[in-house]
Design a protein around this motif. Structure first.
Motif, mmCIF file in Angstrom:
data_model
loop_
_atom_site.group_PDB
_atom_site.id
_atom_site.type_symbol
_atom_site.label_atom_id
_atom_site.label_comp_id
_atom_site.label_asym_id
_atom_site.label_seq_id
_atom_site.Cartn_x
_atom_site.Cartn_y
_atom_site.Cartn_z
ATOM 1 N N LYS A 113 -0.093 -0.918 -6.141
ATOM 2 C CA LYS A 113 -1.532 -1.155 -6.337
ATOM 3 C C LYS A 113 -1.770 -2.392 -7.188
ATOM 4 N N GLU A 114 -1.007 -2.514 -8.265
ATOM 5 C CA GLU A 114 -1.162 -3.677 -9.151
ATOM 6 C C GLU A 114 -0.966 -4.984 -8.388
ATOM 7 N N THR A 166 3.412 -1.908 -9.878
ATOM 8 C CA THR A 166 3.186 -0.882 -8.867
ATOM 9 C C THR A 166 2.591 -1.557 -7.652
ATOM 10 N N ALA A 188 0.825 -1.208 0.000
ATOM 11 C CA ALA A 188 0.000 0.000 0.000
ATOM 12 C C ALA A 188 0.861 1.261 0.000
#
Ligand SMILES: Nc1ncnc2c1ncn2[C@@H]1O[C@H](COP(=O)(O)OP(=O)(O)O)[C@@H](O)[C@H]1O
Ligand SMILES: [Mg+2]
Lengths: 409, 237
Positions: free
Chosen positions: B221-222, B219, B201
Motif C-alpha cells: 500500500k505504501e 508495504t 496491490a
C-alpha cells in the motif's frame, strides 16, 4: 541442442495459442485445441503402437525380428548391394551403424547433448578389442568375446573422463569441444607407441568356432554370423534403452533436453544425468567399435576420422532424433546407401551432409518422427504417471469431456 | 519467522555486475513483490535464490540455513520452487507429465496425489488438458502449468518470475487471484513483476529494484501511494 529439440513444438504452441486463448472467452474447453496435435502418418502409427498392450507389441515385433535375422540370406534383386559389395557384409555394416546410432541417440536424442566426437568411443572400443587380442599387441591376451564387456567399461570410463570437464558447457560450445574428442583419440593412437599408429593391429580376435571346411565361423569376410551376433546385441541394447527411456532417468534426460534450467529447478541433478547419458552412450559406441574391430580384423589410426563422426550424427538426425526406431533406420540407411549405390559412394559425405541440412531446416524430426514425447513417455509411461496419481485423478475426474477423451484413447 | 534472507548479495555476469549489494528478507506467510523496469535485475535475483546463478558476494539464508553454495536441485528439496520467466514448461511432455516433473526431487511419495488434487482445484483447466502437450497450450495455460508444476514440489517459498508476462487481461486477473489463493493456503510467495499495479496491490511488502539495487521498500500500500513510484511504474503522473 538445436538439432534435437526441433522447432516443431514451439511452432505448434504459437499456432495453437490463438485458438486456446479464444476459447477462454466461453467456448467450452477441450473442443478443438485439446486434440489439435500435428498428425502424420508415422505419428498415427506410433500412437497405435503405444496404445497396444505389451504382448500384442511382441506379436507384431516377432515377424519383424525374424525378417531381420533372415536379411543376410535374402539376396533380393534391386535391394542387394551385390555385385559391388558382399550382401551379408553390407548387412553387418548396417547393423553396426544402427547400433552406433542407437547409442548416440541416447546422447543427442534423449539428453539433447550434441556430441560431434562420438567416433572417439567407437575408436576406444575398437582399440580395446584389438589390443587385447591381436598378436601385434604387447598386452595380455583374452578371448575376443571377453573384450566386449571390457570395451564397454573402458569407453564408459573415457566417456566420464571427457564428460566431466566438458558437460558444463551448453549447446554449441559443447558441440565444438566434442568435435575435438575424435581427433584426440586419433592423435593419441599415433603418439603412443603401444597403440602402434598407422601399422596398427592385424588379426584382431573373433568369437570361437570353426566350420566343416576348417575356416573360422567368424572369419572377416563371413558377414552372416557377425551380423547375427550384432543383431542379438542390438536387440539386447534396444531392450535396455527402452526400459531406461521409460524410467526416471529417461524423464530426467528429456527434461534436460527441453529446458535444462527448468529441469534443474525441478530437482533434477542435471550435470549428473548428463554425465550418465554421455557414459552410457559411450558404452554403446565402444561396444559397436569392439564388434567392428573384430569383424574387420584390423585396427589402426586411419579409421576414425571426424567426418565419420558427423556421419554418425547424420544417422541419428536423419532417422529422427530421439527415436530408437528412427535411429536404427537412419543408421542402416547411412551404411546402406553408399554400399548399394557405389557410383555415388564417393560423395556420401556430401550427400548426407546436404540431407542433414535439409532435414534440419524442413523436417526437424527426421524420417521417423518420434513426435518427441515417444522418447520420453510412451502411453505406458503416461499410464504409469496416471496410475501414480490414480486417487487424485479419479476424484477430480468429473468433467465430461475428460472422460470422453479418456474413452477415445 | 524469516524464511529467506538475502544479505549483501552481488551477482556478476562475467565482469558485469547485475545485482549490487542487495539485502532483503521474506517472512513466512507473506507475498513479497519485487518490481522494476526491464533489465533491473529481477530475473537475476530470482535465479540467484533458486540457485541457477551463484552470487559473487554476500550470503543467502533459507530457514536459518546458509544456502549460498547449495545446488539448485537441492534447494527445491529444501522448499524453494520456481516458476521461471517465460514459463519454462517442457513442450514435448503432457500436462500431467510436466506436473510429475515437479515432484522429481521429492522424497515423500505419499503427499503427491493430494498436491495434484490441489493443483487441479486451483487450475481446473489443467485437469481438462491433462493429456495435452505443454507446447501446444496457450500462454495463459502454460503459465498455469508452470505455477502448478512449481507447486508439485510442495514448496515453502514459491518464486514467480513475471507470471503475467504476455498474457491476455482476463488471464492476468485470474493468475493474480490464484497467487493470493496459493498464499492463503500457506505458501510464501516472492513475486517479480513489471505489472506493478497488481503486484503491489496483492503484496504484503514490496521492493523496487533499479539497475541492480533496491531503491524503495515498504508495504504494498505504501509503495502504491508513493508519488515517485506512481510516476515511474504505475503509468500515472
Ligand atoms: N546471461 C546474461 N549475460 C550477461 N548479462 C546478462 C545476462 N542475463 C541478464 N544480463 C544483464 O543483467 C541485467 C539484469 O537482467 P535481468 O535480471 O534479466 O533483468 P530483469 O529480469 O529485471 O528484466 C541486465 O542488464 C541484463 O542485460
Ligand atoms: Mg526478467
Amino acid at each position: 541442442m538445436s538439432m534435437s529439440d526441433g522447432p516443431k513444438p514451439l511452432q505448434t504452441s504459437k499456432s495453437a495459442q490463438g485458438t486456446a486463448e479464444a476459447e477462454s472467452h466461453g467456448v467450452p474447453p477441450g473442443s478443438s485445441a485439446a486434440v489439435a496435435r500435428p498428425r502424420r502418418t508415422f505419428g498415427a502409427w506410433s500412437d497405435k503402437w503405444r496404445e497396444m498392450p505389451r504382448t500384442k507389441q511382441w506379436l507384431v515385433l516377432l515377424p519383424v525380428v525374424v525378417l531381420a535375422f533372415l536379411l543376410p540370406l535374402m539376396d533380393i534383386p534391386l535391394i542387394t548391394t551385390e555385385p559391388g559389395n558382399d550382401w551379408p557384409l553390407a548387412c553387418q555394416a548396417m547393423a553396426i551403424f544402427a547400433l552406433v546410432a542407437v547409442g548416440l541417440n541416447i546422447v543427442i536424442g534423449y539428453a539433447g547433448l550434441l556430441d560431434l566426437g562420438y567416433i572417439a568411443f567407437f575408436a576406444v572400443g575398437s582399440y580395446t578389442a584389438a589390443m587385447l587380442t591381436s598378436p601385434d599387441s604387447a598386452f595380455i591376451k583374452i578371448p575376443y568375446l571377453w573384450t566386449i564387456p571390457v570395451a564397454i567399461a573402458v569407453s564408459m570410463f573415457v566417456g566420464v573422463l571427457l564428460g566431466l570437464p566438458t558437460l558444463r558447457l551448453r549447446g554449441d560450445y559443447l558441440a565444438i569441444v566434442t568435435l575435438g574428442f575424435g581427433e584426440i583419440v586419433r592423435i593419441l593412437a599415433t603418439l603412443i607407441p603401444a597403440m602402434k599408429g598407422q601399422p596398427g593391429f592385424q588379426n584382431v580376435g573373433h568369437p570361437p568356432g570353426v566350420g566343416d571346411d576348417g575356416v573360422p565361423v567368424f572369419a572377416n569376410n563371413n558377414g552372416t554370423p557377425w551380423y547375427w551376433l550384432t543383431l542379438v546385441i542390438l536387440i539386447i541394447i534396444l531392450f535396455l534403452v527402452g526400459n531406461m527411456e521409460r524410467s526416471r532417468v529417461g524423464r530426467a534426460w528429456i527434461a534436460i533436453r527441453e529446458d535444462e534450467d527448468a529441469a534443474e529447478t525441478m530437482g533434477v541433478p542435471t550435470f549428473k544425468y548428463k554425465v550418465w547419458a554421455f557414459a552410457l552412450g559411450a558404452g554403446v559406441g565402444g561396444l559397436a567399435g569392439a564388434i567392428m574391430g573384430g569383424q574387420v580384423g584390423f585396427v589402426n589410426n586411419q579409421k576414425f576420422d571426424v567426418v565419420t563422426s558427423i556421419l554418425f550424427v547424420a544417422a541419428v538426425v536423419l532417422g529422427g532424433s530421439g527415436n530408437k526406431v528412427g535411429a536404427i533406420v537412419g543408421g542402416a540407411l547411412v551404411a546402406y546407401i553408399p554400399l548399394r549405390f557405389t557410383a555415388i559412394a564417393e560423395y556420401k559425405f556430401l550427400i548426407f551432409g546436404v540431407a542433414l541440412i535439409i532435414i534440419m531446416i524442413y523436417r526437424a524430426q527426421g524420417l521417423v518422427p518420434a513426435r518427441q514425447r515417444l522418447l520420453a513417455y510412451g502411453t505406458k509411461a503416461y499410464a504409469d504417471v496416471k496410475r501414480k496419481y490414480g486417487k487424485a485423478s479419479h476424484r477430480a475426474d468429473t468433467t465430461p469431456q475428460s472422460t470422453a477423451e479418456g474413452a477415445s484413447s | 519467522m524469516t524464511l529467506l534472507e538475502m544479505k549483501n548479495v552481488s551477482v556478476h555476469y562475467g565482469r558485469i555486475e547485475a545485482i549490487h549489494d542487495m539485502s532483503f528478507t521474506v517472512e513466512e506467510g507473506e507475498i513479497v513483490s519485487l518490481i522494476g523496469a526491464n533489465g533491473a535485475g529481477k530475473t537475476t535475483t530470482m535465479k540467484t535464490i533458486s540457485g541457477l546463478l551463484n552470487p559473487s558476494g554476500g550470503s543467502i539464508k533459507f530457514m536459518d540455513e546458509d544456502i549460498t553454495k547449495m545446488k539448485a536441485h537441492i534447494r527445491v528439496v529444501q522448499g524453494i520452487s520456481q516458476a521461471p520467466e517465460g514459463r519454462g514448461i517442457f513442450p514435448a511432455m503432457t500436462v500431467l507429465e510436466n506436473l510429475d516433473m515437479g515432484t522429481f526431487g521429492r522424497k515423500d511419495r505419499s503427499g503427491v496425489s493430494d498436491d495434484l488434487e490441489r493443483v487441479f482445484t486451483l487450475f481446473p483447466r489443467l485437469k481438462e488438458r491433462e493429456k495435452q502437450f505443454g507446447g501446444t497450450m496457450s500462454g495463459g495455460e502454460q503459465q498455469m502449468l508452470a505455477i502448478g508444476r512449481a507447486l508439485m514440489s510442495r514448496p515453502k517459498l514459491l518464486l514467480l518470475d513475471e507470471p503475467s508476462m504476455g498474457l491476455a487481461p482476463q488471464f492476468i486477473r485470474q493468475i493474480f487471484k490464484i497467487i493470493t489463493e496459493i498464499n492463503g493456503q500457506g505458501t510464501t510467495v516472492l513475486l517479480v513483476e513489471q505489472n506493478a499495479n497488481q503486484a503491489l496491490a496483492r503484496a504484503h511488502r514490496a521492493f523496487v529494484l533499479e539497475t541492480g539495487a533496491i531503491t524503495h521498500s515498504g508495504t504494498g500500500k505504501e509503495l502504491l501511494a508513493n508519488p515517485a513510484i506512481k510516476e515511474a511504474y504505475l503509468g500515472v503522473g
